[in-house]
Design an enzyme around this catalytic site. Structure first.
Site, PDB file in Angstrom:
ATOM      1  N   GLU A 277      38.427 -64.545  48.365  1.00  0.00           N
ATOM      2  CA  GLU A 277      37.915 -65.544  49.300  1.00  0.00           C
ATOM      3  C   GLU A 277      37.916 -66.909  48.620  1.00  0.00           C
ATOM      4  O   GLU A 277      37.398 -67.873  49.143  1.00  0.00           O
ATOM      5  CB  GLU A 277      36.522 -65.173  49.789  1.00  0.00           C
ATOM      6  CG  GLU A 277      35.505 -64.977  48.669  1.00  0.00           C
ATOM      7  CD  GLU A 277      34.138 -65.485  49.077  1.00  0.00           C
ATOM      8  OE1 GLU A 277      33.646 -65.035  50.096  1.00  0.00           O
ATOM      9  OE2 GLU A 277      33.610 -66.348  48.356  1.00  0.00           O
TER      10      GLU A 277
ATOM     11  N   CYS B 277      34.528 -59.765  50.841  1.00  0.00           N
ATOM     12  CA  CYS B 277      34.531 -59.001  49.594  1.00  0.00           C
ATOM     13  C   CYS B 277      35.397 -57.750  49.614  1.00  0.00           C
ATOM     14  O   CYS B 277      35.444 -57.026  48.628  1.00  0.00           O
ATOM     15  CB  CYS B 277      33.110 -58.601  49.220  1.00  0.00           C
ATOM     16  SG  CYS B 277      32.076 -60.024  48.895  1.00  0.00           S
TER      17      CYS B 277
ATOM     18  N   HIS C 125      30.089 -51.296  47.158  1.00  0.00           N
ATOM     19  CA  HIS C 125      30.137 -52.753  46.965  1.00  0.00           C
ATOM     20  C   HIS C 125      28.779 -53.217  46.456  1.00  0.00           C
ATOM     21  O   HIS C 125      27.737 -52.800  46.954  1.00  0.00           O
ATOM     22  CB  HIS C 125      30.489 -53.453  48.283  1.00  0.00           C
ATOM     23  CG  HIS C 125      30.346 -54.949  48.181  1.00  0.00           C
ATOM     24  ND1 HIS C 125      30.974 -55.679  47.194  1.00  0.00           N
ATOM     25  CD2 HIS C 125      29.629 -55.840  48.920  1.00  0.00           C
ATOM     26  CE1 HIS C 125      30.655 -56.960  47.350  1.00  0.00           C
ATOM     27  NE2 HIS C 125      29.835 -57.083  48.371  1.00  0.00           N
TER      28      HIS C 125
END
Ligand code: ZN
Lengths: 349, 133
Positions: free
Chosen positions: A81, A113, A237
């Site tokens: 990103e 992400c 994550h």
């Protein structure tokens, strides 16, 4: 045709800032923050490092770990990103730097992400169909949190590269299956030209992270007929230490299963690199036959779940490149003033 | 530097690609198309350097050129590759760490950029090779 990981490589800049040093600037309580986030320090890029340089270092590490002929790589996809250019791919820089050019396809991926795991899935399709011999998927970021924003405590820098192939004799881990869970959820975004992202505050947790991670994880286990106890390790994550710990518990995974891959307390959130870094840290110590469950999350929002089975090959290649824990060792600490300079928060007129 | 001029030598900067004269076994970086020793008898081939080398001498830059102000102070060194060629490169570390004879290894870094709108230039710099010092 079976597909799997043929090699992997990670890169983490050597600089760190402690959460307490950021908290001091903003008058926040460092102990409460660190305990709440389960993050104690985070990585900071050098002045001449960005997503492209980090992606190249990770890519080179993956190539050298398994002594891969880079000309075999038919696709390079970089998820981030924080691509350095708005228009001009990071992936061409990587492909040229590892000397995979010109006979290959390349593109940049963007999905907060989980852009790097989306790139892994694209590579699985390409190698699985026989369109390319090997595919490289990278997740790399030099993430920014606005000064004083909660994200500033965790936004870190790092990258991970996976080489995906279809020859079982080369694989260090077979990708048994993957499953994604995606909805249109505005939990976090950054508009074109804006330096820092915006987020929905408390909105980011339940309808964002937890819904999509559990949706993808449960979906994959249902599809495969597996359960948490079938796995030796699990990676989720890790925007902070708390979310993956909580989601692991919700899904029925234990603290021991997530321990090797939970690198966020001393690294911070490497965004596109986050879940992929956790998988790398787990591969760094997994044994042949071990099964690894992983779920990446990207705001916007979606979850990508994977099931891996580690092969005998892991023991041959693991030590040929720096491990994640090696990269976390011997950091150089900086204060907030130096950190602000490194992150371009100070600009010369 | 113009975009085209940088791009033509890009592969030599991304990886340390120079040339080698097969006649006299001399390595060149930056690359030379004609061997200055053998001239017409030279037999030049492309050569990718292994990467590692050492610091021959260095200077610490305190007053940096435009675009590099943020990086000062930094070390600018003459690097000698293990195959012999010498050239100037930044050594990325605390300037106090740099010493003559120090082993260094290449890393991929930003070399510069043309303001906020222009191209970003990438290539090779050096860092201390802490496993070999
Ligand atoms: Zn010669």
């Amino acid at each position: 045709m079976s597909v799997g990981i043929v090699s992997y490589g990670a890169y983490i800049p050597k600089f760190r800032i402690k959460v307490e040093d950021i908290a001091r600037v903003w008058g926040d309580d460092a102990d409460i923050l660190s305990a709440g986030l389960m993050v104690y320090e985070k990585s900071v890029p050098d002045l001449d490092e960005d997503t492209a340089t980090i992606a190249v270092e990770a890519a080179r590490s993956a190539v050298s770990r398994h002594n891969i002929d880079a000309k075999r790589i038919g696709a390079v996809y970089t998820g981030s990103e924080s691509h350095p250019y708005a228009v001009k791919p990071t992936s061409t820089i990587v492909a040229e730097a590892i000397e995979a050019t010109p006979a290959l396809t390349a593109a940049d991926f963007e999905f907060a992400c989980k852009a790097g795991t989306a790139a892994m899935q694209a590579c699985m399709g390409l190698v699985g169909s026989g369109m390319v011999d090997l595919g490289m998927a990278i997740g790399a970021d030099v993430s920014q949190g606005a000064p004083g924003d909660a994200l500033e405590y965790t936004a870190a820098a790092g990258g991970v590269s996976y080489i995906i192939g279809n020859k079982e004799s080369e694989m260090i881990a077979v990708i048994e299956d993957t499953y994604s869970f995606t909805t249109d959820t505005p939990d976090f975004w950054r508009r074109e030209g804006m330096p820092y992202p915006e987020h929905g505050g408390r909105f980011t947790g339940e309808p964002g992270y937890f819904k999509h991670v559990t949706g993808a994880a449960n979906g994959l286990m249902e599809k495969m007929g597996t359960k948490p106890s079938d796995y030796d390790y699990a990676v989720f994550h890790q925007p902070n230490g708390k979310f993956p710990s909580r989601v692991a518990k919700m899904l029925g995974f234990t603290k021991e299963q997530i321990k090797p891959g939970l690198v966020v307390p001393w690294l911070g959130n490497t965004y596109s690199g986050s879940c992929m870094m956790g998988i790398a840290a787990t591969l760094d110590q997994a044994k042949p036959g071990d099964r690894i469950f992983a779920t990446a999350f990207g705001s916007g929002a979606g979850g990508d779940a994977f099931s891996f089975r580690v092969t005998d090959k892991i023991d041959e290649v693991r030590d040929a490149a720096p491990k994640v824990l090696d990269l976390l060792k011997d950091p150089v600490y900086m204060d907030y003033a130096m950190y602000a300079k490194h992150k371009g928060k100070i600009r010369l007129a | 530097m113009s975009v085209a001029r940088f791009w033509r030598k890009q592969i030599n900067r991304y990886n340390i690609v120079g040339t080698h004269c097969k006649t006299c076994d001399t390595h060149y970086y930056p690359p030379r198309n004609v061997c200055p020793k053998c001239r017409r008898d030279g037999d030049i081939e492309a050569y990718k350097f292994a990467g590692p080398g050492k610091v021959v001498t260095y200077t610490i830059i305190h007053t940096a050129a435009e675009g590099f102000e943020m990086q000062a102070p930094y070390a600018l060194a003459i690097i000698e590759l293990d195959e012999g060629p010498r050239f100037t490169s930044q050594v990325v570390c605390d300037p106090k760490e740099v010493s003559i004879g120090m082993r260094v290894r290449p890393v991929f870094r930003k070399l510069g950029e043309s303001g906020d709108k222009g191209m970003i230039y990438y290539g090779t710099k050096y860092v201390p090779d802490n496993d070999r010092n």
